[in-house]
Design a protein around this motif. Structure first.
Motif, PDB file in Angstrom:
ATOM      1  N   ASP A  15      37.193  43.701  35.597  1.00  0.00           N
ATOM      2  CA  ASP A  15      37.853  44.540  34.769  1.00  0.00           C
ATOM      3  C   ASP A  15      37.089  45.857  33.998  1.00  0.00           C
ATOM      4  O   ASP A  15      35.884  45.755  33.873  1.00  0.00           O
ATOM      5  CB  ASP A  15      38.111  43.783  33.427  1.00  0.00           C
ATOM      6  N   VAL A  16      37.581  46.943  34.174  1.00  0.00           N
ATOM      7  CA  VAL A  16      36.954  48.312  34.190  1.00  0.00           C
ATOM      8  C   VAL A  16      37.703  49.048  32.903  1.00  0.00           C
ATOM      9  O   VAL A  16      38.716  49.275  33.278  1.00  0.00           O
ATOM     10  CB  VAL A  16      36.676  49.035  35.171  1.00  0.00           C
ATOM     11  N   VAL A  17      37.178  49.636  31.832  1.00  0.00           N
ATOM     12  CA  VAL A  17      37.625  50.288  30.881  1.00  0.00           C
ATOM     13  C   VAL A  17      36.918  51.863  31.272  1.00  0.00           C
ATOM     14  O   VAL A  17      36.013  52.141  31.632  1.00  0.00           O
ATOM     15  CB  VAL A  17      37.089  50.105  29.279  1.00  0.00           C
ATOM     16  N   ILE A  18      38.204  52.821  31.212  1.00  0.00           N
ATOM     17  CA  ILE A  18      37.719  54.213  31.455  1.00  0.00           C
ATOM     18  C   ILE A  18      38.595  55.007  30.225  1.00  0.00           C
ATOM     19  O   ILE A  18      39.754  54.916  29.963  1.00  0.00           O
ATOM     20  CB  ILE A  18      38.436  54.527  32.719  1.00  0.00           C
TER      21      ILE A  18
ATOM     22  N   VAL B 112      39.650  44.872  41.629  1.00  0.00           N
ATOM     23  CA  VAL B 112      39.157  45.777  40.476  1.00  0.00           C
ATOM     24  C   VAL B 112      40.319  46.214  39.645  1.00  0.00           C
ATOM     25  O   VAL B 112      41.370  46.801  40.197  1.00  0.00           O
ATOM     26  CB  VAL B 112      38.357  47.016  40.937  1.00  0.00           C
ATOM     27  N   ASN B 113      40.316  45.898  38.084  1.00  0.00           N
ATOM     28  CA  ASN B 113      41.331  46.630  37.300  1.00  0.00           C
ATOM     29  C   ASN B 113      40.713  47.535  36.471  1.00  0.00           C
ATOM     30  O   ASN B 113      39.890  47.218  35.747  1.00  0.00           O
ATOM     31  CB  ASN B 113      41.883  45.140  36.548  1.00  0.00           C
ATOM     32  N   TYR B 114      41.594  48.558  36.492  1.00  0.00           N
ATOM     33  CA  TYR B 114      41.360  49.870  35.730  1.00  0.00           C
ATOM     34  C   TYR B 114      42.067  49.688  34.374  1.00  0.00           C
ATOM     35  O   TYR B 114      43.404  49.804  34.535  1.00  0.00           O
ATOM     36  CB  TYR B 114      41.346  51.168  36.131  1.00  0.00           C
ATOM     37  N   ARG B 115      41.618  50.077  33.402  1.00  0.00           N
ATOM     38  CA  ARG B 115      42.453  50.364  32.076  1.00  0.00           C
ATOM     39  C   ARG B 115      42.003  51.612  31.656  1.00  0.00           C
ATOM     40  O   ARG B 115      40.766  51.760  31.300  1.00  0.00           O
ATOM     41  CB  ARG B 115      42.204  49.348  31.001  1.00  0.00           C
ATOM     42  N   ILE B 116      43.001  52.563  31.604  1.00  0.00           N
ATOM     43  CA  ILE B 116      42.818  53.884  31.237  1.00  0.00           C
ATOM     44  C   ILE B 116      42.988  54.082  29.785  1.00  0.00           C
ATOM     45  O   ILE B 116      44.369  54.041  29.462  1.00  0.00           O
ATOM     46  CB  ILE B 116      43.560  55.031  31.966  1.00  0.00           C
ATOM     47  N   TYR B 117      42.139  54.680  28.704  1.00  0.00           N
ATOM     48  CA  TYR B 117      42.288  54.809  27.309  1.00  0.00           C
ATOM     49  C   TYR B 117      42.257  56.302  27.146  1.00  0.00           C
ATOM     50  O   TYR B 117      41.598  57.004  27.866  1.00  0.00           O
ATOM     51  CB  TYR B 117      41.289  54.030  26.484  1.00  0.00           C
ATOM     52  N   SER B 118      42.981  56.768  25.935  1.00  0.00           N
ATOM     53  CA  SER B 118      42.806  58.074  25.571  1.00  0.00           C
ATOM     54  C   SER B 118      41.586  58.382  24.637  1.00  0.00           C
ATOM     55  O   SER B 118      41.051  59.545  24.915  1.00  0.00           O
ATOM     56  CB  SER B 118      43.738  58.339  24.713  1.00  0.00           C
ATOM     57  N   ASN B 119      41.038  57.317  23.921  1.00  0.00           N
ATOM     58  CA  ASN B 119      39.748  57.461  23.293  1.00  0.00           C
ATOM     59  C   ASN B 119      39.019  56.229  23.086  1.00  0.00           C
ATOM     60  O   ASN B 119      39.690  54.957  23.080  1.00  0.00           O
ATOM     61  CB  ASN B 119      39.944  58.328  22.000  1.00  0.00           C
ATOM     62  N   TRP B 120      37.781  56.211  22.524  1.00  0.00           N
ATOM     63  CA  TRP B 120      36.920  55.001  22.228  1.00  0.00           C
ATOM     64  C   TRP B 120      37.397  54.179  21.262  1.00  0.00           C
ATOM     65  O   TRP B 120      37.408  52.881  21.165  1.00  0.00           O
ATOM     66  CB  TRP B 120      35.656  55.341  22.238  1.00  0.00           C
ATOM     67  N   SER B 121      38.001  54.685  20.122  1.00  0.00           N
ATOM     68  CA  SER B 121      38.665  54.098  19.082  1.00  0.00           C
ATOM     69  C   SER B 121      39.742  53.122  19.318  1.00  0.00           C
ATOM     70  O   SER B 121      39.595  52.210  18.900  1.00  0.00           O
ATOM     71  CB  SER B 121      39.276  55.197  17.994  1.00  0.00           C
TER      72      SER B 121
ATOM     73  N   VAL C  37      39.864  51.799  22.453  1.00  0.00           N
ATOM     74  CA  VAL C  37      39.249  50.753  23.131  1.00  0.00           C
ATOM     75  C   VAL C  37      38.664  49.935  22.221  1.00  0.00           C
ATOM     76  O   VAL C  37      38.716  48.523  22.174  1.00  0.00           O
ATOM     77  CB  VAL C  37      37.852  51.308  23.886  1.00  0.00           C
ATOM     78  N   GLU C  38      37.823  50.163  21.051  1.00  0.00           N
ATOM     79  CA  GLU C  38      37.188  49.210  19.960  1.00  0.00           C
ATOM     80  C   GLU C  38      38.414  48.418  19.405  1.00  0.00           C
ATOM     81  O   GLU C  38      38.322  47.104  19.084  1.00  0.00           O
ATOM     82  CB  GLU C  38      36.734  50.056  19.205  1.00  0.00           C
ATOM     83  N   ASP C  39      39.735  49.129  19.196  1.00  0.00           N
ATOM     84  CA  ASP C  39      40.565  48.502  18.463  1.00  0.00           C
ATOM     85  C   ASP C  39      41.248  47.327  19.177  1.00  0.00           C
ATOM     86  O   ASP C  39      41.404  46.004  18.665  1.00  0.00           O
ATOM     87  CB  ASP C  39      41.794  49.352  18.073  1.00  0.00           C
TER      88      ASP C  39
END
Length: 202
Positions: free
Chosen positions: A91-94, A168-177, A179-181
């Motif tokens: 699992d990969v966060v982007i 491999v699973n990609y999760r694409i976020y807009s910002n780190w906030s 991700v943290e939430d």
């Protein structure tokens, strides 16, 4: 870090403190351990490869979950802190604001032009402020098909460069906030379970 050490850290720290101090640091089980499940190369080069492909900083890329610690962090799994194995996904966060907005815009356009199943498939993800592109779905959009192609080629590249022969699973976020939430909530749920009867069995 063994399972008991990880369990105690999750129980002792606040969920946000655990995320910032441990979940998003540069120590990654997949690259640090030496076994048949390990990757070759180093974590920074892995992050650079993904960052370059999506035009975002390598600092905006992170391995999470069992590939990060060697144990699953998913509180919904039947076995808490299940060990990473040859069948485990990676699992990969982007964090990539531009890509997030482009994908979201294209998904909305698809919905408005009568591909209504995109709402059912992606609504839960968007609510949590991340996006997962489903490579098995027939998106009626050139942009979405090109994005699938880009991510599939990226998977092949990192499989070859880093000897990562797994999904491999990609999760694409807009910002780190965001991700943290998301992960703060997940750790909070896991913390509660580890402090209960299921945690006593570990």
């Amino acid at each position: 870090m063994d399972k008991q050490e990880l369990k105690e850290l999750i129980k002792q720290k606040t969920p946000l403190e655990f995320c910032r101090r441990y979940l998003f640091d540069q120590n990654v089980y997949l690259f640090d351990q030496k076994s048949e499940n390990s990757a070759k190369g180093n974590y920074h080069d892995f992050k650079c490869e993904i960052g370059n492909a999506l035009n975002t900083s390598p600092n905006n890329v992170a391995i999470i979950g069992s590939g990060k610690f060697g144990f699953s962090m998913n509180p919904s799994k039947k076995e808490l802190l299940k060990e990473f194995n040859h069948g485990s996904d990676l699992d990969v966060v982007i964090v990539c604001p531009e890509k997030f907005e482009e994908i979201w815009t294209n998904l909305r356009k698809l919905y408005y032009t009568n591909q209504t199943n995109v709402k059912e498939i992606h609504a839960g993800d968007v609510f949590s402020k991340y996006l997962v592109v489903n490579h098995k779905m027939d998106y009626r959009s050139t942009y979405m098909r090109d994005t699938i192609g880009l991510l599939q080629e990226l998977k092949k590249t990192i499989n070859g460069m880093f000897r990562i022969k797994r999904v491999v699973n990609y999760r694409i976020y807009s910002n780190w906030s965001d991700v943290e939430d998301y992960h703060e909530h997940g750790i909070s749920v896991l913390q509660g379970l580890l402090n209960g009867p299921r945690g006593d069995k570990i």
